[in-house]
Design a protein around this motif. Structure first.
Motif, PDB file in Angstrom:
ATOM      1  N   GLY A 154      31.571  33.800  -0.114  1.00  0.00           N
ATOM      2  CA  GLY A 154      32.698  34.649   0.249  1.00  0.00           C
ATOM      3  C   GLY A 154      33.668  34.848  -0.912  1.00  0.00           C
ATOM      4  O   GLY A 154      34.109  33.881  -1.540  1.00  0.00           O
ATOM      5  N   LEU A 155      33.990  36.103  -1.221  1.00  0.00           N
ATOM      6  CA  LEU A 155      34.944  36.430  -2.279  1.00  0.00           C
ATOM      7  C   LEU A 155      36.144  37.142  -1.662  1.00  0.00           C
ATOM      8  O   LEU A 155      35.967  38.043  -0.825  1.00  0.00           O
ATOM      9  CB  LEU A 155      34.305  37.327  -3.340  1.00  0.00           C
ATOM     10  N   ALA A 156      37.331  36.762  -2.067  1.00  0.00           N
ATOM     11  CA  ALA A 156      38.546  37.399  -1.560  1.00  0.00           C
ATOM     12  C   ALA A 156      39.226  38.143  -2.700  1.00  0.00           C
ATOM     13  O   ALA A 156      39.729  37.535  -3.647  1.00  0.00           O
ATOM     14  CB  ALA A 156      39.482  36.350  -0.966  1.00  0.00           C
ATOM     15  N   LEU A 157      39.227  39.463  -2.612  1.00  0.00           N
ATOM     16  CA  LEU A 157      39.850  40.296  -3.634  1.00  0.00           C
ATOM     17  C   LEU A 157      41.313  40.519  -3.257  1.00  0.00           C
ATOM     18  O   LEU A 157      41.613  41.021  -2.166  1.00  0.00           O
ATOM     19  CB  LEU A 157      39.107  41.627  -3.741  1.00  0.00           C
ATOM     20  N   GLU A 158      42.209  40.122  -4.153  1.00  0.00           N
ATOM     21  CA  GLU A 158      43.639  40.244  -3.879  1.00  0.00           C
ATOM     22  C   GLU A 158      44.349  40.892  -5.064  1.00  0.00           C
ATOM     23  O   GLU A 158      44.233  40.424  -6.200  1.00  0.00           O
ATOM     24  CB  GLU A 158      44.255  38.868  -3.589  1.00  0.00           C
ATOM     25  N   GLN A 159      45.081  41.968  -4.769  1.00  0.00           N
ATOM     26  CA  GLN A 159      45.887  42.682  -5.769  1.00  0.00           C
ATOM     27  C   GLN A 159      45.051  43.089  -6.995  1.00  0.00           C
ATOM     28  O   GLN A 159      45.566  43.137  -8.111  1.00  0.00           O
ATOM     29  CB  GLN A 159      47.082  41.817  -6.200  1.00  0.00           C
ATOM     30  N   GLY A 160      43.784  43.343  -6.763  1.00  0.00           N
ATOM     31  CA  GLY A 160      42.923  43.814  -7.826  1.00  0.00           C
ATOM     32  C   GLY A 160      42.625  42.806  -8.917  1.00  0.00           C
ATOM     33  O   GLY A 160      42.059  43.153  -9.957  1.00  0.00           O
ATOM     34  N   ALA A 161      43.004  41.544  -8.706  1.00  0.00           N
ATOM     35  CA  ALA A 161      42.777  40.515  -9.728  1.00  0.00           C
ATOM     36  C   ALA A 161      41.311  40.104  -9.761  1.00  0.00           C
ATOM     37  O   ALA A 161      40.611  40.140  -8.735  1.00  0.00           O
ATOM     38  CB  ALA A 161      43.649  39.297  -9.442  1.00  0.00           C
ATOM     39  N   ALA A 162      40.837  39.721 -10.947  1.00  0.00           N
ATOM     40  CA  ALA A 162      39.444  39.283 -11.081  1.00  0.00           C
ATOM     41  C   ALA A 162      39.193  38.049 -10.217  1.00  0.00           C
ATOM     42  O   ALA A 162      40.058  37.180 -10.081  1.00  0.00           O
ATOM     43  CB  ALA A 162      39.137  38.984 -12.542  1.00  0.00           C
ATOM     44  N   VAL A 163      37.987  37.999  -9.642  1.00  0.00           N
ATOM     45  CA  VAL A 163      37.618  36.894  -8.749  1.00  0.00           C
ATOM     46  C   VAL A 163      36.544  36.040  -9.426  1.00  0.00           C
ATOM     47  O   VAL A 163      35.431  36.527  -9.667  1.00  0.00           O
ATOM     48  CB  VAL A 163      37.086  37.425  -7.404  1.00  0.00           C
ATOM     49  N   PRO A 164      36.851  34.789  -9.726  1.00  0.00           N
ATOM     50  CA  PRO A 164      35.842  33.925 -10.352  1.00  0.00           C
ATOM     51  C   PRO A 164      34.841  33.391  -9.322  1.00  0.00           C
ATOM     52  O   PRO A 164      35.174  33.171  -8.162  1.00  0.00           O
ATOM     53  CB  PRO A 164      36.670  32.793 -10.944  1.00  0.00           C
ATOM     54  N   PHE A 165      33.620  33.197  -9.757  1.00  0.00           N
ATOM     55  CA  PHE A 165      32.591  32.574  -8.923  1.00  0.00           C
ATOM     56  C   PHE A 165      31.538  32.026  -9.873  1.00  0.00           C
ATOM     57  O   PHE A 165      31.712  32.020 -11.095  1.00  0.00           O
ATOM     58  CB  PHE A 165      32.001  33.577  -7.912  1.00  0.00           C
ATOM     59  N   ALA A 166      30.417  31.552  -9.349  1.00  0.00           N
ATOM     60  CA  ALA A 166      29.375  30.984 -10.202  1.00  0.00           C
ATOM     61  C   ALA A 166      28.026  31.081  -9.516  1.00  0.00           C
ATOM     62  O   ALA A 166      27.940  31.325  -8.300  1.00  0.00           O
ATOM     63  CB  ALA A 166      29.688  29.529 -10.555  1.00  0.00           C
ATOM     64  N   VAL A 167      26.991  30.900 -10.299  1.00  0.00           N
ATOM     65  CA  VAL A 167      25.623  30.902  -9.798  1.00  0.00           C
ATOM     66  C   VAL A 167      24.949  29.616 -10.261  1.00  0.00           C
ATOM     67  O   VAL A 167      25.075  29.222 -11.421  1.00  0.00           O
ATOM     68  CB  VAL A 167      24.834  32.119 -10.343  1.00  0.00           C
ATOM     69  N   GLU A 168      24.253  28.955  -9.347  1.00  0.00           N
ATOM     70  CA  GLU A 168      23.540  27.715  -9.676  1.00  0.00           C
ATOM     71  C   GLU A 168      22.042  27.922  -9.477  1.00  0.00           C
ATOM     72  O   GLU A 168      21.608  28.431  -8.437  1.00  0.00           O
ATOM     73  CB  GLU A 168      24.021  26.556  -8.820  1.00  0.00           C
ATOM     74  N   LEU A 169      21.264  27.510 -10.469  1.00  0.00           N
ATOM     75  CA  LEU A 169      19.810  27.612 -10.389  1.00  0.00           C
ATOM     76  C   LEU A 169      19.180  26.226 -10.488  1.00  0.00           C
ATOM     77  O   LEU A 169      19.514  25.459 -11.403  1.00  0.00           O
ATOM     78  CB  LEU A 169      19.278  28.492 -11.516  1.00  0.00           C
ATOM     79  N   PRO A 170      18.286  25.870  -9.569  1.00  0.00           N
ATOM     80  CA  PRO A 170      17.618  24.568  -9.635  1.00  0.00           C
ATOM     81  C   PRO A 170      16.600  24.495 -10.763  1.00  0.00           C
ATOM     82  O   PRO A 170      16.152  23.425 -11.143  1.00  0.00           O
ATOM     83  CB  PRO A 170      16.947  24.455  -8.264  1.00  0.00           C
ATOM     84  N   GLN A 171      16.230  25.677 -11.299  1.00  0.00           N
ATOM     85  CA  GLN A 171      15.286  25.759 -12.418  1.00  0.00           C
ATOM     86  C   GLN A 171      15.549  27.067 -13.165  1.00  0.00           C
ATOM     87  O   GLN A 171      16.241  27.954 -12.661  1.00  0.00           O
ATOM     88  CB  GLN A 171      13.834  25.716 -11.914  1.00  0.00           C
ATOM     89  N   GLY A 172      15.027  27.167 -14.368  1.00  0.00           N
ATOM     90  CA  GLY A 172      15.246  28.376 -15.128  1.00  0.00           C
ATOM     91  C   GLY A 172      14.609  29.591 -14.465  1.00  0.00           C
ATOM     92  O   GLY A 172      13.595  29.483 -13.770  1.00  0.00           O
TER      93      GLY A 172
END
Length: 233
Positions: A115-133
């Motif tokens: 879930g991402l919450a966009l507020e006042q047009g500010a950039a939203v940080p998040f990440a992606v995790e991979l168990p393998q390449g």
């Protein structure tokens, strides 16, 4: 034949070791229910004395066998005490973890979630995790209606956590309205699908001790285990 007492958490005695009256009494006393360590020791000693009193004079209980039975009694008692001590140690460890985790209250943590919450047009940080390449990793952001508003091609990524940020704009560069959005991950290694996990940031409101360890209350009914935390801000 000499009587034998076997020990496996409860105590049983062969019928040949005692008289029929004593045998009926012992069978009633030694049911399949678990007994406490102290109660078990007393029953064991009572049975042992009864066995010695009723043994065949021409074929008495062997000393080695008697020693073996006493050793088994000591082993069972020791295991029960060890289990008690271990449970106490686990309880203390859980309390200690809660106290240590209290320092997370008011801080942001990176945990599994999309879930991402966009507020006042500010950039939203998040990440992606991979168990393998993976050879190919793509991230899509969808709005509340399920429409894809932004697609990100990350190319090949190694195993681990990759931090990212969404600027709140669509693929056409249009600033999107504030609100709730969803991020999804699709990763492949060759023709095989790789389970990519989306990670999002959330503030810790409180901590508690649960059946599976320390749980973090992230607000809005969202919870996460302490073991799920990937990063602390």
């Amino acid at each position: 034949m000499a009587a034998v007492i076997s020990i496996s958490g409860e105590f049983l005695m062969s019928a040949s070791a005692i008289s029929s009256a004593d045998g009926a009494s012992a069978a009633g006393a030694l049911s399949s229910k678990a007994v406490s360590s102290a109660d078990g020791e007393q029953r064991f000693l009572k049975l042992l004395v009864t066995q010695l009193n009723n043994q065949d004079p021409l074929n008495p209980l062997d000393n080695a066998e008697l020693t073996s039975q006493l050793a088994q009694m000591s082993t069972v008692s020791g295991i029960e005490k060890l289990n008690t001590a271990f449970q106490s140690l686990l309880a203390q460890s859980g309390s200690s973890q809660v106290l240590q985790s209290a320092s997370l209250i008011g801080r942001a943590v990176l945990v599994p979630g999309n879930g991402l919450a966009l507020e006042q047009g500010a950039a939203v940080p998040f990440a992606v995790e991979l168990p393998q390449g993976a050879d190919s990793v793509k991230v899509t952001v969808t709005d509340a209606a399920g429409n894809t508003v932004r697609s990100l091609d990350l190319g090949a990524l190694p195993q681990g956590v990759k931090t990212l940020s969404w600027d709140g704009k669509s693929d056409g560069g249009v600033q999107l309205a504030d609100g709730a959005y969803t991020v999804n991950v699709a990763a492949y290694s060759g023709d095989s699908r790789v389970t990519g996990i989306a990670l999002t940031y959330a503030g810790v409101a409180s901590v508690s001790q649960g059946g599976n360890g320390v749980a973090l209350d992230l607000g809005a009914g969202r919870k996460a285990a302490l073991s799920e935390v990937r990063l602390i801000l």
